[in-house]
Write a protein that holds these residues in place. Structure first.
Motif, mmCIF file in Angstrom:
data_model
loop_
_atom_site.group_PDB
_atom_site.id
_atom_site.type_symbol
_atom_site.label_atom_id
_atom_site.label_comp_id
_atom_site.label_asym_id
_atom_site.label_seq_id
_atom_site.Cartn_x
_atom_site.Cartn_y
_atom_site.Cartn_z
ATOM 1 N N LYS A 101 0.842 -1.199 0.000
ATOM 2 C CA LYS A 101 0.000 0.000 0.000
ATOM 3 C C LYS A 101 0.881 1.256 0.000
ATOM 4 C CE LYS A 101 -3.719 -2.389 2.247
ATOM 5 N NZ LYS A 101 -4.050 -2.956 3.536
ATOM 6 N N ASP A 102 0.518 2.195 -0.798
ATOM 7 C CA ASP A 102 1.333 3.398 -0.957
ATOM 8 C C ASP A 102 1.563 4.121 0.360
ATOM 9 O OD1 ASP A 102 1.675 3.068 -3.600
ATOM 10 O OD2 ASP A 102 0.012 4.375 -4.204
ATOM 11 N N ASN A 103 2.800 4.535 0.578
ATOM 12 C CA ASN A 103 3.128 5.433 1.695
ATOM 13 C C ASN A 103 2.725 4.923 3.062
ATOM 14 O OD1 ASN A 103 4.200 7.311 -0.028
ATOM 15 N ND2 ASN A 103 2.185 8.223 -0.427
ATOM 16 N N ASP B 140 12.461 2.179 1.227
ATOM 17 C CA ASP B 140 11.988 1.675 -0.062
ATOM 18 C C ASP B 140 11.777 0.172 0.071
ATOM 19 O OD1 ASP B 140 11.434 1.678 -2.838
ATOM 20 O OD2 ASP B 140 13.449 0.884 -3.202
#
Ligand SMILES: Cc1cc2nc3c(=O)[nH]c(=O)nc-3n(C[C@H](O)[C@H](O)[C@H](O)COP(=O)(O)OP(=O)(O)OC[C@H]3O[C@@H](n4cnc5c(N)ncnc54)[C@H](O)[C@@H]3O)c2cc1C
Ligand code: SF4
Ligand code: SF4
Lengths: 390, 65
Positions: free
Chosen positions: B6-8, B31
């Motif tokens: 999931k992003d961020n 990352d």
């Protein structure tokens, strides 16, 4: 000629101790840490025992947040069992503590390189001869006679050398920890909650950090991770018990609670600390055991360098010394942890009801474990072993 | 099936990396990436993540059906 005698991967307590010990033996040593900061983020409850700590470093008020003399355990029905400690405990400021250890390593002569992400090994005839790493977008290589992998819970460096380092799900605690402000807790007491409500297969802790702050965290067994989310649980806990507290930092982290890996060396490489699964399987404490493992690894590496012998045979002194120092105890603790995992909430309540009848000054950890062993008789031998140290 | 990040949301703690039986997760300071060719879809990384960052697209599809 190699670039270095010893390369240490990872700048946690295990890595810094390893680098210091190797450098002290005269080995040309470098420590590579992937983060831009040693000791940060802190993914830890920061609790240690005084005796264990003193074996490796004199306590320094600069990195000690609080001194602990009391423990409270709360059963699932919130029966509170209070007891004193034979040994004092400390809650550390790990960010500063890890700095102090890394600084000691550099004072012993080790070089330290941050922002250095090790993503490969240099292998020759199955021998580890060095590492490849990324630094500021650049691929670099360094050769050495011995690589010490102290890369924490991820433990990928060992895998690159063909060792099996992955934890089983049941041997990994899924953790979440918050440093909170505006909280009124006893500054000399550590407080634990056990049971399915707040900590299935693990425990929730409150460790005071001074100045109205505390380190509050939770580790649940990975198996329960399927239906539970430690982040949500900690926030629910704070809402219920400390609605006015504010979260100043929050991080997650994993605690490998399995038995120390059978193989902690391979050709040209040693594994130590969390990377080798050296954490105390009952308490989840891995700072002191990691320091111990790291120191032995670094010391043996230094001796190999002095002798000019980097064979697996010469490195054997490392697992042997680890086993003598902690290994047996560690295995008994692992079996105790398996026994504890089977205890139901009802049994925990029963044990707590029995224990509250004993005045707290007469309670010791041994008595508590003995009471637990009454519910789980097969644990008794291991409890005796762990406490008698045989 | 594919493991999704999931992003961020990732905290880069490495817990998922520590359990992955086939070393299919790569984590740097800030990352994370899944090596899909190596992944065997065992899903344990999804369970162990303390903040539910990972999911499997197969499950997502079922949910949205
Ligand atoms: C939520 C939580 C609470 C805990 N509470 C306690 C407690 O109260 N008391 C206690 O004693 N222990 C506790 N522990 C355990 C303790 O934090 C660890 O056992 C200890 O930090 C292990 O030290 P280490 O040096 O082996 O690994 P770490 O401290 O994890 O250090 C490993 C280092 O290696 C670096 N690294 C990883 N991969 C690479 C790579 N490829 N290249 C370069 N660098 C790399 C990482 O960035 C990291 O800095 C807790 C753990 C967690 C997650
Ligand atoms: S699903 Fe299993 S194999 Fe795939 S990344 Fe997650 S832990 Fe690794
Ligand atoms: S366990 Fe979750 S938060 Fe931690 S590195 Fe993996 S995906 Fe990110």
């Amino acid at each position: 000629m190699t670039d270095y005698d010893v390369i240490v991967v990872g700048g946690g307590p295990a890595g810094s101790m390893a680098a210091e010990a190797a450098a002290k033996q005269g080995a040309k040593t470098i420590l590579l840490e992937k983060d831009r900061d040693i000791g940060y983020p802190v993914r830890c409850g920061e609790g240690v025992g005084a005796t264990g700590l003193r074996k490796f470093i004199e306590p320094d008020p600069g990195w000690i947040a609080t001194t602990i003399s009391k423990v409270r355990m709360r059963s699932p029905d919130n029966t509170q069992v209070n007891f004193g400690m034979d040994d004092a405990g400390y809650v550390l400021h790990r960010r500063l503590f890890d700095y102090a250890l890394a600084n000691r390593a550099s004072q012993a002569g080790a070089e330290i390189q941050t922002r250095a992400y090790v993503d490969g090994l240099i292998l020759e005839d199955e021998y580890v001869r060095g590492v490849k790493y990324q630094y500021m977008g650049e691929t670099r290589k360094l050769t050495a006679n011995i690589v010490i992998a102290a890369d924490g819970v991820e433990s990928r460096v060992g895998r690159m050398a063909g060792l099996r380092t992955a934890s089983k799900l049941k041997d990994m605690d899924s953790g979440y920890q918050a440093t909170v402000g505006n909280i009124d807790v006893d500054q000399e007491m550590i407080d634990f909650y056990v049971g399915d409500n707040w900590a299935p297969g693990g425990y929730l802790w409150i460790f005071p950090k001074g100045d109205g702050m505390a380190n509050i965290g939770l580790g649940i067994n990975g198996i329960y991770g399927k239906d539970h989310n430690p982040h949500d649980m900690i926030h629910a806990f704070l809402r219920q018990y400390f609605p006015t507290a504010s979260v100043l930092t929050s991080v997650c982290g994993g605690i490998p609670l399995g038995k120390t890996l059978k193989k902690i060396t391979a050709k040209g490489i040693m594994l130590t600390g969390d990377a080798a699964h050296m954490v105390n399987p009952v308490t989840g404490g891995g700072i002191i055991t990691g320091m111990e493992g790291g120191q032995i690894a670094g010391d043996v590496a230094g001796q190999c360098i002095q002798a000019g012998d980097y064979s697996e045979q010469a490195m054997k002194a490392y697992p042997e010394r680890w086993h003598k120092a902690e290994g047996k105890n560690h295995e008994a603790l692992y079996r105790i942890a398996q026994g504890i995992a089977e205890i139901t909430d009802d049994q925990l309540n029963k044990i707590a009801h029995r224990l509250v009848k004993t005045p707290s000054e007469n309670l010791s950890l041994l008595k508590i474990f003995t009471a637990v062993a009454r519910e789980k008789p097969k644990m008794l031998l291991d409890v005796t072993r762990a406490f008698a140290g045989f | 099936m594919m493991i999704l990040v999931k992003d961020n949301r990732c905290d880069f703690c490495g817990t998922c990396v520590g359990v992955c039986p086939v070393d299919a997760i790569e984590l740097r300071e800030a990352d994370i990436s899944i090596i899909h060719d190596t992944c065997i879809d065992c899903d344990i990384c999804i369970w162990v993540c303390p903040i539910d960052v990972l999911s499997s697209d197969a499950k997502e599809e079922v949910k949205h059906d």
